[in-house]
Design a protein around this motif. Structure first.
Motif, mmCIF file in Angstrom:
data_model
loop_
_atom_site.group_PDB
_atom_site.id
_atom_site.type_symbol
_atom_site.label_atom_id
_atom_site.label_comp_id
_atom_site.label_asym_id
_atom_site.label_seq_id
_atom_site.Cartn_x
_atom_site.Cartn_y
_atom_site.Cartn_z
ATOM 1 N N GLY A 25 -37.278 -73.329 50.318
ATOM 2 C CA GLY A 25 -36.848 -73.031 49.434
ATOM 3 C C GLY A 25 -36.747 -73.749 47.301
ATOM 4 N N MET A 26 -35.846 -74.239 48.061
ATOM 5 C CA MET A 26 -35.169 -75.287 47.042
ATOM 6 C C MET A 26 -36.771 -75.876 46.721
ATOM 7 N N ASN A 27 -37.676 -76.676 47.569
ATOM 8 C CA ASN A 27 -38.767 -77.734 47.046
ATOM 9 C C ASN A 27 -39.579 -76.681 46.467
ATOM 10 N N LYS A 28 -39.731 -75.185 45.952
ATOM 11 C CA LYS A 28 -40.323 -74.373 45.333
ATOM 12 C C LYS A 28 -39.681 -74.666 43.570
ATOM 13 N N TRP A 29 -38.915 -74.997 43.312
ATOM 14 C CA TRP A 29 -37.948 -74.736 41.662
ATOM 15 C C TRP A 29 -36.828 -76.326 41.377
ATOM 16 N N TRP A 30 -36.500 -76.410 42.939
ATOM 17 C CA TRP A 30 -35.604 -77.789 41.971
ATOM 18 C C TRP A 30 -36.113 -79.193 42.722
ATOM 19 N N SER A 31 -35.443 -79.320 44.103
ATOM 20 C CA SER A 31 -36.093 -80.240 44.795
ATOM 21 C C SER A 31 -37.050 -80.716 45.950
ATOM 22 N N MET A 32 -38.313 -81.398 45.854
ATOM 23 C CA MET A 32 -39.048 -81.742 46.143
ATOM 24 C C MET A 32 -38.695 -81.935 47.739
ATOM 25 N N ASP A 33 -38.033 -82.820 48.039
ATOM 26 C CA ASP A 33 -37.287 -83.744 48.867
ATOM 27 C C ASP A 33 -35.579 -82.994 49.087
ATOM 28 N N CYS A 34 -35.485 -82.815 50.138
ATOM 29 C CA CYS A 34 -34.439 -82.560 50.078
ATOM 30 C C CYS A 34 -33.928 -82.329 51.445
ATOM 31 N N ASP A 35 -32.583 -81.816 51.847
ATOM 32 C CA ASP A 35 -32.158 -81.473 53.753
ATOM 33 C C ASP A 35 -30.834 -80.759 53.326
ATOM 34 N N ILE A 36 -30.755 -79.546 53.815
ATOM 35 C CA ILE A 36 -29.918 -78.443 53.067
ATOM 36 C C ILE A 36 -28.937 -78.635 54.743
ATOM 37 N N ALA A 37 -27.975 -78.285 54.714
ATOM 38 C CA ALA A 37 -26.769 -78.531 55.677
ATOM 39 C C ALA A 37 -26.787 -76.467 56.010
ATOM 40 N N HIS A 126 -33.796 -75.746 32.114
ATOM 41 C CA HIS A 126 -34.845 -76.290 33.046
ATOM 42 C C HIS A 126 -35.173 -75.559 34.726
ATOM 43 N N PHE A 127 -33.308 -75.787 35.416
ATOM 44 C CA PHE A 127 -34.422 -75.169 36.539
ATOM 45 C C PHE A 127 -34.157 -73.855 37.158
ATOM 46 N N MET A 128 -33.247 -73.023 36.346
ATOM 47 C CA MET A 128 -32.931 -72.047 36.742
ATOM 48 C C MET A 128 -34.660 -70.888 36.452
ATOM 49 N N ASN A 129 -35.431 -71.701 34.816
ATOM 50 C CA ASN A 129 -36.222 -71.287 34.438
ATOM 51 C C ASN A 129 -37.100 -71.435 35.494
ATOM 52 N N SER A 130 -36.818 -72.823 36.683
ATOM 53 C CA SER A 130 -37.957 -73.086 37.194
ATOM 54 C C SER A 130 -38.260 -71.472 38.144
ATOM 55 N N LEU A 131 -37.104 -71.932 38.904
ATOM 56 C CA LEU A 131 -36.482 -70.356 39.888
ATOM 57 C C LEU A 131 -36.704 -69.476 39.286
ATOM 58 N N LYS A 132 -36.673 -68.744 38.408
ATOM 59 C CA LYS A 132 -37.227 -67.535 38.057
ATOM 60 C C LYS A 132 -38.439 -67.198 37.970
ATOM 61 N N ASN A 133 -39.604 -68.660 37.773
ATOM 62 C CA ASN A 133 -40.784 -68.448 37.441
ATOM 63 C C ASN A 133 -41.870 -68.395 38.186
ATOM 64 N N TYR A 134 -40.901 -69.294 39.341
ATOM 65 C CA TYR A 134 -41.356 -69.113 40.514
ATOM 66 C C TYR A 134 -41.605 -67.783 41.354
ATOM 67 N N CYS A 135 -40.143 -66.606 40.876
ATOM 68 C CA CYS A 135 -39.732 -65.761 42.188
ATOM 69 C C CYS A 135 -41.438 -64.664 41.334
ATOM 70 N N GLU A 136 -41.379 -64.712 40.100
ATOM 71 C CA GLU A 136 -42.149 -63.811 39.025
ATOM 72 C C GLU A 136 -43.238 -64.431 38.821
ATOM 73 N N LYS A 137 -43.454 -65.987 38.402
ATOM 74 C CA LYS A 137 -45.138 -65.673 38.862
ATOM 75 C C LYS A 137 -45.447 -66.811 39.557
ATOM 76 N N GLU A 141 -41.176 -75.356 38.931
ATOM 77 C CA GLU A 141 -41.305 -76.298 38.635
ATOM 78 C C GLU A 141 -40.387 -77.238 38.839
ATOM 79 N N PRO A 142 -40.361 -77.736 39.898
ATOM 80 C CA PRO A 142 -39.645 -79.040 40.914
ATOM 81 C C PRO A 142 -39.734 -79.766 40.184
ATOM 82 N N TRP A 143 -38.103 -80.891 41.153
ATOM 83 C CA TRP A 143 -38.781 -82.329 40.177
ATOM 84 C C TRP A 143 -38.618 -83.330 42.246
#
Length: 143
Positions: A25-37, A126-137, A141-143
């Motif tokens: 999920g995070m890869n789609k809008w925030w970070s393309m490289d993460c490990d989530i607890a 930027h990341f809030m727009n990225s999240l909304k755009n991912y969900c709706e379009k 724009e993750p980094w």
């Protein structure tokens, strides 16, 4: 000094919850490289790489309420302004949409108006727009 975003997003609360509580999920809008607890007390690592520069941030998972909320405290970050700040992600149904609230709290007042805080504010926009755009379009724009 809190950074707060409240966004109505055309998606289900379950979809939004997955976008802020899983690696995929995070890869789609925030970070393309993460490990989530997955359990409170665990540490999530969020990494950003640009050219040869790699930034890694570590967050302790404080709260996880399935389907509703996640709270992290920053425990490691090359930006000292972030240490001990708290990230709150929450979602609830809002008719045909979901009501997503993001808060970045517990900032030391000495950072007010300073570059580390101001860059963070703009970054979250930027990341809030990225999240909304991912969900709706379908395009984040993750980094």
């Amino acid at each position: 000094m809190d950074i707060v975003h409240n966004v109505k997003i055309s998606t289900t609360p379950a979809t939004l919850y997955e976008l802020f509580t899983t690696e995929s999920g995070m890869n789609k809008w925030w970070s393309m490289d993460c490990d989530i607890a997955r359990e409170p007390g665990g540490v999530s690592k969020v990494r950003f790489t640009k050219d040869e520069n790699k930034i890694e941030m570590c967050f302790r998972l404080d709260t996880l309420e399935p389907g509703e909320k996640m709270v992290w405290t920053c425990v490691e970050n090359p930006n000292p302004a972030w240490i001990d700040t708290v990230l709150h992600f929450s979602v609830k149904p809002a008719g045909e949409q979901s009501d997503f609230t993001f808060k970045h709290t517990n900032w030391d007042a000495k950072w007010q108006g300073q570059i580390p805080y101001e860059q963070t504010k703009h970054g979250w926009e930027h990341f809030m727009n990225s999240l909304k755009n991912y969900c709706e379009k379908g395009i984040g724009e993750p980094w």
